[in-house]
Scaffold this active site. Structure first.
Site, PDB file in Angstrom:
ATOM      1  N   HIS A 192       0.143   0.533  -7.352  1.00 27.83           N
ATOM      2  CA  HIS A 192       1.139   1.006  -6.385  1.00 27.83           C
ATOM      3  C   HIS A 192       1.254   2.508  -6.461  1.00 27.83           C
ATOM      4  O   HIS A 192       0.910   3.144  -7.470  1.00 27.83           O
ATOM      5  CB  HIS A 192       2.503   0.350  -6.629  1.00 27.83           C
ATOM      6  N   CYS A 193       1.736   3.110  -5.357  1.00 26.56           N
ATOM      7  CA  CYS A 193       2.049   4.532  -5.331  1.00 26.56           C
ATOM      8  C   CYS A 193       3.550   4.660  -5.144  1.00 26.56           C
ATOM      9  O   CYS A 193       4.303   3.764  -5.504  1.00 26.56           O
ATOM     10  CB  CYS A 193       1.267   5.250  -4.229  1.00 26.56           C
ATOM     11  N   ALA A 194       3.990   5.754  -4.553  1.00 24.91           N
ATOM     12  CA  ALA A 194       5.431   5.991  -4.440  1.00 24.91           C
ATOM     13  C   ALA A 194       6.122   4.989  -3.537  1.00 24.91           C
ATOM     14  O   ALA A 194       7.292   4.662  -3.736  1.00 24.91           O
ATOM     15  CB  ALA A 194       5.689   7.410  -3.930  1.00 24.91           C
TER      16      ALA A 194
END
Length: 662
Positions: free
Chosen positions: A31-33
């Site tokens: 995942h990212c932000a």
């Protein structure tokens, strides 16, 4: 994480796993932000439309061969934790995920993606040249322009301007390719300058035999000093080679002499390779494509015409289409008729058809309209580079529809014996060159109508199978904007209890709340950010800034909700409870915190103008990432109305957003 939340996320994980094709179809997850990123063995097994309706999900799309599901800042990390644990992939890093995704691409896909990346940055220049060329072509055919000294002079300057941009296109390509493959962009510019040096014979003049070519003898090889005008393939290859040489010498040369010796060696070795290996190979590849197409038209009858007009635009990608001018001139000298001109013209207008088809499929997407409409206008004047590099190479399938439409137009050209009595212009202004014999003007119009219609219809047909996901996303994304905002508000309600515990909620809504400049630079609209999630405001309203320096400041008094592990983003709550997400760069999560230095921690209270994060802007850009900084209001509650200031220069005293009480 409390039991109720975990139970909810477990339910989401089970449903999401089923909708992506089961555990056996999942190769990796990270995942990212804001997004949960999943790599699947077979993307076709994923029910993307159903995923949009999963609890808490605010959107889904496929990018970089990853299925990316938007949950929003903060929430995504909790969903990821449960989802990854459920699928036994909790220890996979985002870099591991990227490696898995890249392995799924075949060599052709990698080449096409690289071409697309290279031309994205230089598209504004190509578009400017295209429109200027079209304008010059139209004005040049008007008698009153020719008769008026001022208008004639202005048109001449327009022609010079457009010719200069296209003339130096190899330089721009070498620059962008070097940047794309990790080299210092200035070295790509240097290599482009060498390719177009005045010390070399002009490539077009050399091809026509009107200039003397000097030959050097290096290592027993004859090296002809001919420039690389129109050498797009050579420029692409040299950009790649220059980047690799730069990276190699930067690692191998001792640091004490690196600044002087590394660029010298890169340029010297690159120049030798340009003239001895890369140049001849690139020219041979480009010439082979061109000569094969011309041979087909002369020896294969109606099939040759269809193949030539169907594939001619692929030659434009190589930059070798300029050489057709010499071939057309010879045809006119030998026969008085030029059959290549109408073939190229129907090939061009067919690309206009596929642009309209793609626009029809994505008509609710603002960024698509901004790209397609100017591209189509340039097609009407015979210039296809904007749509070739802005649409075809990026989205892949539309060029197939355009090529089929071009082939249909080529068949009409053959059956009607259509030809031109000149060369140099096509499509709308090109009708003036059509041979009037045998109803030439009418046949010209018919051939173009069939080509554009064929390109339009075939793009729609192919899009039903090859662009189904993007089409649904574009239509659903724009049509459900209000639903997405409501979804964000629901999430804000769920996090209200946490804010209350931290002492940041249950405050009186002020009549007006101001947010000030959070970075030095130029403020732009969110729609201008080169990322669909931000540009389409899936996460909420906001603004963005093109930073002049690598520092981010607090836009008002408040508290830090969380600083992401990758340090490229943080969640912030104002003293009145308004939550925002500040995201430094696009896809900079891939840097895994490299080049970012946060100066605050979770839960810390901050004052307006306080330094939050420092980042190395130059190194991030050198690594190929956009450093634009969006500031998004992710949970604007009921009773508040957001007013965004006009774009312009931003500093810490600039009021960029004002929130009014309704």
């Amino acid at each position: 994480m409390d039991a109720n939340k975990r139970q909810r996320y477990e339910k989401i994980s089970v449903e999401l796993t089923r909708l992506v094709g089961g555990k056996e179809n999942i190769q990796g997850v990270a995942h990212c932000a804001t997004r949960l990123r999943i790599v699947l063995k077979d993307n076709d097994m994923a029910d993307l439309k159903a995923i949009e309706d999963v609890d808490l999900a605010k959107g889904v799309f496929v990018a970089g061969d990853q299925v990316q599901i938007i949950f929003g800042a903060g929430l995504v990390s909790d969903v990821y934790e449960v989802f990854a644990e459920y699928n036994n992939m909790k220890n996979m890093s985002l870099s591991d995920l990227k490696t898995v995704a890249n392995k799924k691409m075949n060599p052709l896909q990698r080449i096409i993606k690289a071409l697309s990346d290279v031309f994205v940055d230089i598209m504004p220049g190509i578009l400017a040249a295209a429109l200027l060329t079209g304008l010059s072509g139209v004005l040049g055919n008007l008698d009153f322009v020719k008769a008026n000294d001022t208008l004639f002079g202005i048109n001449r300057l327009i022609n010079i301007s457009s010719g200069a941009i296209f003339g130096f296109l190899p330089l721009a390509v070498a620059y962008s390719a070097c940047k794309r493959f990790g080299g210092r962009p200035i070295l790509g510019i240097v290599m482009g300058c060498i390719m177009l040096s005045d010390s070399l014979a002009n490539a077009y003049s050399a091809a026509q035999g009107t200039v003397e070519v000097t030959t050097l003898h290096i290592f027993g090889m004859g090296v002809k000093l001919v420039g690389f005008q129109g050498g797009i393939i050579v420029a692409l290859l040299m950009g790649f080679v220059t980047a690799r040489l730069d990276t190699f010498f930067e690692k191998k040369v001792p640091e004490v002499i690196r600044l002087l010796l590394s660029p010298l060696l890169t340029t010297l070795v690159g120049a030798l390779l340009l003239f001895t290996v890369i140049g001849p190979v690139g020219r041979g590849l480009s010439s082979g494509i061109t000569n094969a197409l011309v041979w087909m038209t002369q020896n294969l009858g109606i099939v040759g015409y269809a193949v030539f007009s169907g594939l001619q635009q692929l030659v434009v990608i190589t930059g070798l289409h300029h050489i057709f001018g010499a071939i057309e001139a010879q045809l006119l000298a030998d026969t008085g008729r030029n059959f290549l001109n109408p073939l190229m013209s129907v090939a061009i207008i067919a690309q206009g058809g596929e642009v309209l088809g793609y626009l029809m499929m994505h008509r609710k997407n603002g960024k698509t309209r901004e790209l397609c409409i100017p591209s189509f206008i340039s097609v009407l004047f015979g210039i296809t580079e904007p749509e070739l590099f802005g649409i075809n190479l990026r989205y892949r399938f539309p060029i197939i529809g355009g090529c089929i439409g071009g082939a249909l137009g080529g068949i009409v050209v053959y059956l009607t014996n259509l030809a031109a009595v000149g060369f140099g212009t096509t499509v709308l202004p090109g009708i003036a060159l059509a041979d009037p014999a045998g109803n030439g003007y009418i046949n010209y119009i018919i051939a173009h109508m069939i080509a554009i219609t064929g390109g339009f219809i075939m793009t729609l047909v192919l899009g039903r199978f090859m662009d189904k996901t993007s089409m649904e996303m574009a239509e659903a994304g724009a049509g459900r904007e209000s639903a997405q905002v409501e979804s964000v508000r629901k999430i804000a309600t769920q996090t209200g209890a946490e804010l209350s515990a931290a002492g940041e909620s249950d405050r009186q809504i002020p009549e007006e709340e101001s947010f000030f400049g959070y970075a030095e630079g130029r403020m732009i609209k969110m729609e201008e950010v080169k990322d669909d999630t931000f540009a389409n405001k899936i996460l909420g309203e906001g603004i963005a800034v093109l930073p002049a320096a690598g520092k981010v400041y607090a836009p008002t008094d408040g508290s830090i909700i969380s600083v992401f592990d990758t340090k490229h983003a943080l969640c912030f709550a104002s003293s009145h409870g308004t939550e925002i997400l500040i995201h430094i760069g696009v896809d900079t999560v891939n840097l895994q915190g490299k080049y970012f230095t946060p100066h605050v921690k979770d839960g810390e209270r901050v004052k307006k103008g306080q330094l939050l994060v420092e980042f190395d802007k130059e190194r991030i850009e050198k690594a190929g990432y956009d450093t634009v900084i969006p500031m998004i209001f992710t949970d604007l509650p009921e009773g508040k109305r957001l007013e965004v200031s006009s774009p312009g220069q931003m500093n810490r005293d600039t009021v960029v957003v004002t929130i009014h009480k309704v």
